[in-house]
Design a protein around this motif. Structure first.
Motif, PDB file in Angstrom:
ATOM      1  N   GLU A  25     -30.457  34.670 -15.824  1.00 24.97           N
ATOM      2  CA  GLU A  25     -31.629  34.520 -16.695  1.00 24.97           C
ATOM      3  C   GLU A  25     -31.792  35.754 -17.584  1.00 24.97           C
ATOM      4  O   GLU A  25     -32.105  35.642 -18.776  1.00 24.97           O
ATOM      5  N   GLY A  81     -36.974  32.226 -17.394  1.00 23.22           N
ATOM      6  CA  GLY A  81     -37.405  32.490 -16.020  1.00 23.22           C
ATOM      7  C   GLY A  81     -37.740  33.959 -15.844  1.00 23.22           C
ATOM      8  O   GLY A  81     -37.805  34.718 -16.825  1.00 23.22           O
ATOM      9  N   PRO A  82     -37.941  34.390 -14.607  1.00 24.95           N
ATOM     10  CA  PRO A  82     -38.319  35.781 -14.346  1.00 24.95           C
ATOM     11  C   PRO A  82     -37.307  36.793 -14.874  1.00 24.95           C
ATOM     12  O   PRO A  82     -37.684  37.854 -15.367  1.00 24.95           O
ATOM     13  N   GLN A 119     -30.297  34.030  -5.348  1.00 23.19           N
ATOM     14  CA  GLN A 119     -31.490  34.310  -6.143  1.00 23.19           C
ATOM     15  C   GLN A 119     -31.222  35.435  -7.133  1.00 23.19           C
ATOM     16  O   GLN A 119     -31.648  35.377  -8.276  1.00 23.19           O
ATOM     17  N   PHE A 157     -31.318  35.406 -11.183  1.00 26.14           N
ATOM     18  CA  PHE A 157     -32.114  36.383 -11.930  1.00 26.14           C
ATOM     19  C   PHE A 157     -31.265  37.057 -13.005  1.00 26.14           C
ATOM     20  O   PHE A 157     -31.672  37.167 -14.159  1.00 26.14           O
ATOM     21  N   ARG A 200     -44.120  36.640 -24.611  1.00 26.45           N
ATOM     22  CA  ARG A 200     -43.771  36.622 -23.181  1.00 26.45           C
ATOM     23  C   ARG A 200     -44.768  35.821 -22.362  1.00 26.45           C
ATOM     24  O   ARG A 200     -44.426  35.263 -21.331  1.00 26.45           O
ATOM     25  N   ALA A 202     -37.803  37.059 -18.671  1.00 25.70           N
ATOM     26  CA  ALA A 202     -39.033  37.797 -18.985  1.00 25.70           C
ATOM     27  C   ALA A 202     -38.833  39.290 -18.752  1.00 25.70           C
ATOM     28  O   ALA A 202     -39.300  40.124 -19.536  1.00 25.70           O
ATOM     29  N   TRP A 203     -38.118  39.618 -17.670  1.00 23.00           N
ATOM     30  CA  TRP A 203     -37.830  41.020 -17.377  1.00 23.00           C
ATOM     31  C   TRP A 203     -36.984  41.629 -18.490  1.00 23.00           C
ATOM     32  O   TRP A 203     -37.269  42.729 -18.979  1.00 23.00           O
ATOM     33  N   ALA A 208     -38.520  34.610 -22.155  1.00 23.10           N
ATOM     34  CA  ALA A 208     -39.406  34.392 -21.008  1.00 23.10           C
ATOM     35  C   ALA A 208     -39.291  32.963 -20.483  1.00 23.10           C
ATOM     36  O   ALA A 208     -39.494  32.727 -19.288  1.00 23.10           O
TER      37      ALA A 208
END
Length: 168
Positions: free
Chosen positions: A73, A112-113, A66, A70, A151, A116-117, A109
């Protein structure tokens, strides 16, 4: 009296021998001799360590994958932000900066997360630098509104100025 005066007997809580309840049962005996096992039982506590290790490793690997997703992404989102910035510099078009802010955040965004972060961190850093250097609070607030618009998944073309080449 010290703790050495009261030797503790090893406690065996789990038995790997088949019982009427199944293969794994709780044994309340306080010593291996009372439990009917010897200290050299190859399927004793070391089996529990093996199962515990396997469970922990599977959890770590699941979390690891995961995190790798992240970070992937986030990396791709940062590239989207850079692409929007480069396009904005290349276009050099009056009143187009809000469009490019929204487009960069929108593209990032959608990754994925992590994307966006990355978009939020990069956008906030850029606006904080503008505030620190004193380059206009009003423009910074408008840029942040465009960043948030993108976003949130809204169409960045809302900010597209008339006459901006279709290339962008």
């Amino acid at each position: 009296m010290t703790c050495k005066d009261f030797p503790r007997a090893p406690v065996q809580l789990f038995s790997s021998r088949p019982t009427s309840q199944g293969w794994l049962s709780i044994n309340i005996a306080t010593t291996p001799q009372q439990a009917g096992t010897s200290r050299s039982d190859p399927l004793g506590i070391s089996t529990m360590k093996l199962f515990t290790g396997l469970i922990l490793c599977s959890l770590v690997l699941g979390v690891h994958s995961q995190w790798m997703s992240f970070f992937g992404e986030a990396y791709e989102g940062a590239k989207d932000m850079w692409r929007a910035y480069s396009d904005m510099r290349e276009a050099n078009y009056k009143d187009a900066d809000k469009y490019f802010h929204a487009r960069g955040n929108y593209d990032a965004a959608r990754r994925g997360p992590g994307g966006a972060w990355a978009a939020k961190v990069i956008s906030d850093a850029r606006e904080n630098i503008q505030r620190f250097t004193g380059q206009g609070q009003e423009d910074s607030r408008a840029d942040q509104a465009a960043n948030e618009w993108g976003r949130s998944g809204k169409d960045p073309n809302h900010f597209r100025p008339a006459g901006l080449p279709d290339k962008y």
